[in-house]
Design an enzyme around this catalytic site. Structure first.
Site, PDB file in Angstrom:
ATOM      1  N   CYS A 170      85.069 143.651   2.283  1.00 17.32           N
ATOM      2  CA  CYS A 170      83.708 144.210   1.877  1.00 17.32           C
ATOM      3  C   CYS A 170      83.044 145.480   2.641  1.00 17.32           C
ATOM      4  CB  CYS A 170      82.322 143.131   1.907  1.00 17.32           C
ATOM      5  SG  CYS A 170      82.359 142.466   3.737  1.00 17.32           S
ATOM      6  N   GLU A 199      74.751 139.415   0.239  1.00 24.47           N
ATOM      7  CA  GLU A 199      75.540 140.435   0.810  1.00 24.47           C
ATOM      8  C   GLU A 199      76.648 140.525  -0.440  1.00 24.47           C
ATOM      9  OE1 GLU A 199      78.703 142.265   1.240  1.00 24.47           O
ATOM     10  OE2 GLU A 199      79.538 140.669   2.713  1.00 24.47           O
TER      11      GLU A 199
END
Length: 629
Positions: free
Chosen positions: A364, A330
């Site tokens: 994020c 990620e």
């Protein structure tokens, strides 16, 4: 009284006595069964009950905690100030300094793990996992339930620890750390067993006599290398997933949040101890980047989850390739929010502000840019600028200062390391026509000058190919772009190398969903931001430079297992696989064996009954001919 009447009376009495005896037996049996059921339920209640354990907040999380304020805080501040080193420190070892980025308050200086330390921790985790691999789902759920109860009952301590080490506000800690972690624990308790129990699979006509199942077995020891922006959630999330899937885990935390991570993971280890399980199942590695390859190149590690930057993610992938270790990456994103024409701006402005400035923009799946129709651009830009100017930056954990209220909308950034790069990309955008009406530079707090603050910033219409519009900022910066057509808006959303999350806002939800389907990313919220992460049944991850693989949901949990296919006979006493003579070794006839196999293929897979019938005839003839010969 005649003998016939007497016989009938005796028979009636006998029947009544028999019925009474049967009723008594049935009643006793029912009460006995009920008693057994109650005992079992009592046992299950005790077994499944959350286990209480004590893990107090560290003294450094107290607002009145006194320590040294570092003038120029950094991870290696001890190199210039030896008073920050722990007593009796070894000169040949490396150390990492933890400090509050909101105030510069020194928390602790830790000895970094050496390569040998990391190898020992991996070995300890592997030894503990051998027994844990055979733990029941009831055992694992008891740990999850105990952790959830502790988390909910200790929200205040968790928020203070997170805020102290990362500089965030209590509100950001509550929403981004505690709420999401509780949601994941809840999902594991309600649905984790379903995701990992053996799963029946379909059989074709060819193998209809077989039972097909997939069993999800623990991998052994897994690793997680996580970022600093959410020290509670980023440590607990991979740990609880690993434990629930029967694995041990070695967590490599960011150097920025060692102090808080050790405390958060310490709670999990204490929970395991209270539940009578081995706390060595969970290991924390605190090291500098050169030593991290001991973990990523270890042959003992069977899966790696990495959360961080694209550059570091590539290095982790290269290291993992040495042992073909599977990865979940990620790597962040440039999450767009498309605002369709006619959208009620007043209705959603608060969501956009939260999406942009949550955790000082260090999120994020935070909104990195708003893409709005040109007819509403000026109105939206003015709204965002006006509300951004009202935001207050500061610490939430600080000793009282006369004339200063300890309150903040936006906390500190993790460090000052990126201030120069942010200034450079903002200057480039402004030189090329972008507008910056508020912010755009570091903020020096009047009472806490060592804090790592950046003014909440709004940038209007930068060039699409500018660094500002293409790179992940991870900062409290609102980027607003205008478009003429919806097709252009989609191109702007897809026009970066990232593809993590996105949002689409509009008055017509059906149309908004159609637009959402055209965005190249892993997750989209319609008329909302980041809500897909609160539903832990959904996989989390992205595409393109945002990484690959998924954590969360059944996909994330199963990624930590070996899916083993097991095929057995449904009725072994009646039918099992046999090898016809025509294809048995040694092959009697190549021609007849081919006729048999081609006929079998046609019978099971040809289109239409006639073609299948011809295949059956061909198959039978080939088998008969061979038998006759």
């Amino acid at each position: 009284m005649s003998s016939g009447v007497s016989w009938k009376l005796r028979e009636e009495v006998t029947v009544r006595c028999s019925k009474t005896a049967v009723d008594a037996v049935v009643t006793v049996t029912l009460f006995f069964a009920l008693g057994i059921w109650l005992v079992i339920q009592r046992y299950k209640t005790i077994r499944d009950r959350a286990v209480l354990f004590y893990w107090p907040a560290p003294p450094e999380a107290d607002p009145d905690y006194e320590s040294k304020y570092i003038e120029n805080p950094s991870l290696d501040a001890h190199l210039s100030d030896h008073t920050l080193l722990p007593h009796g420190s070894a000169r040949e070892r490396k150390y990492i300094t933890s400090y509050d980025p909101a105030t510069g308050l020194h928390l602790k200086t830790f000895m970094a793990d050496s390569a040998r330390d990391i190898e020992t921790k991996i070995a300890n985790a592997a030894a503990a996992q051998e027994e844990w691999a055979f733990s029941s789902f009831a055992d694992r759920k008891r740990v999850m339930k105990s952790l959830k109860r502790w988390l909910v009952e200790n929200q205040d301590a968790c928020a203070r620890v997170s805020a102290r080490d990362s500089g965030k506000t209590f509100l950001d800690a509550g929403l981004g750390e505690i709420l999401t972690t509780a949601a994941k624990l809840d999902w594991l308790l309600d649905h984790g067993t379903r995701a990992l129990r053996p799963e029946a699979r379909y059989s074709s006509l060819l193998t209809i006599y077989k039972r097909a199942e997939v069993h999800f077995e623990p991998l052994g020891v897994v690793a997680a290398l996580v970022s600093w922006n959410y020290p509670l959630h980023n440590s607990w999330s991979p740990i609880i997933a690993a434990l629930f899937s029967g694995n041990a885990i070695v967590l490599k935390c960011s150097e920025h949040v060692i102090w808080s991570t050790l405390w958060f993971v310490g709670a999990i280890k204490e929970c395991l101890r209270a539940c009578k399980f081995n706390p060595e199942l969970v290991q924390v590695v605190c090291c500098l980047p050169p030593e991290a390859e001991v973990l990523t190149k270890s042959s003992v590690i069977k899966h790696i989850t990495f959360i961080g930057s694209e550059d570091v993610g590539r290095k982790v992938a290269l290291a993992a390739a040495e042992n073909m270790t599977p990865l979940t990456l990620e790597l962040g994103g440039k999450d767009p929010a498309i605002i369709l024409p006619g959208t009620d701006l007043d209705r959603y402005i608060s969501i956009w502000m939260r999406g942009i400035f949550q955790n000082a923009g260090q999120n994020c799946v935070g909104i990195e840019k708003l893409i709005v129709h040109q007819t509403q651009y000026d109105e939206l830009y003015d709204m965002v600028v006006r509300r951004t100017k009202e935001l207050r930056s500061g610490p939430v954990l600080a000793p009282p200062v006369e004339g200063f209220e300890t309150y903040a909308d936006v906390g500190a950034m993790i460090s000052r390391d990126r201030f120069r790069d942010l200034g450079r990309v903002l200057d480039e955008a402004e030189r090329n026509g972008a507008t910056i009406d508020t912010g755009g530079k570091p903020y020096v707090h009047p009472y806490f000058g060592s804090g790592s603050y950046f003014y909440p910033t709004v940038v209007g219409n930068p060039l699409h190919d500018s660094l500002l519009a293409q790179s992940e900022l991870f900062a409290p910066i609102a980027l607003i772009q205008s478009y003429e057509t919806v097709e252009e808006a989609i191109e702007l959303a897809n026009g970066t190398k990232y593809g993590l999350g996105a949002s689409v806002f509009g008055p017509d939800q059906t149309y908004a969903i159609q637009v959402a389907k055209k965005i190249k990313c892993g997750m989209v919220s319609v008329n909302d931001f980041g809500v897909f992460y609160l539903n832990q049944d959904l996989p989390f991850g992205g595409t393109k430079a945002s990484g690959y693989g998924r954590f969360s949901g059944p996909e994330g949990l199963r990624a930590l297992t070996n899916p083993k296919a097991i095929v057995s006979d449904r009725l072994p006493w009646l039918i099992q696989t046999s090898i016809p003579r025509v294809v048995d070794y040694p092959i009697p006839s190549l021609v007849q064996s081919w006729e048999f196999v081609s006929g079998m293929v046609a019978f099971f897979f040809a289109d239409g009954y006639r073609a299948r019938g011809r295949g059956l005839v061909k198959l039978v003839n080939a088998a008969r001919t061979n038998v006759i010969r």
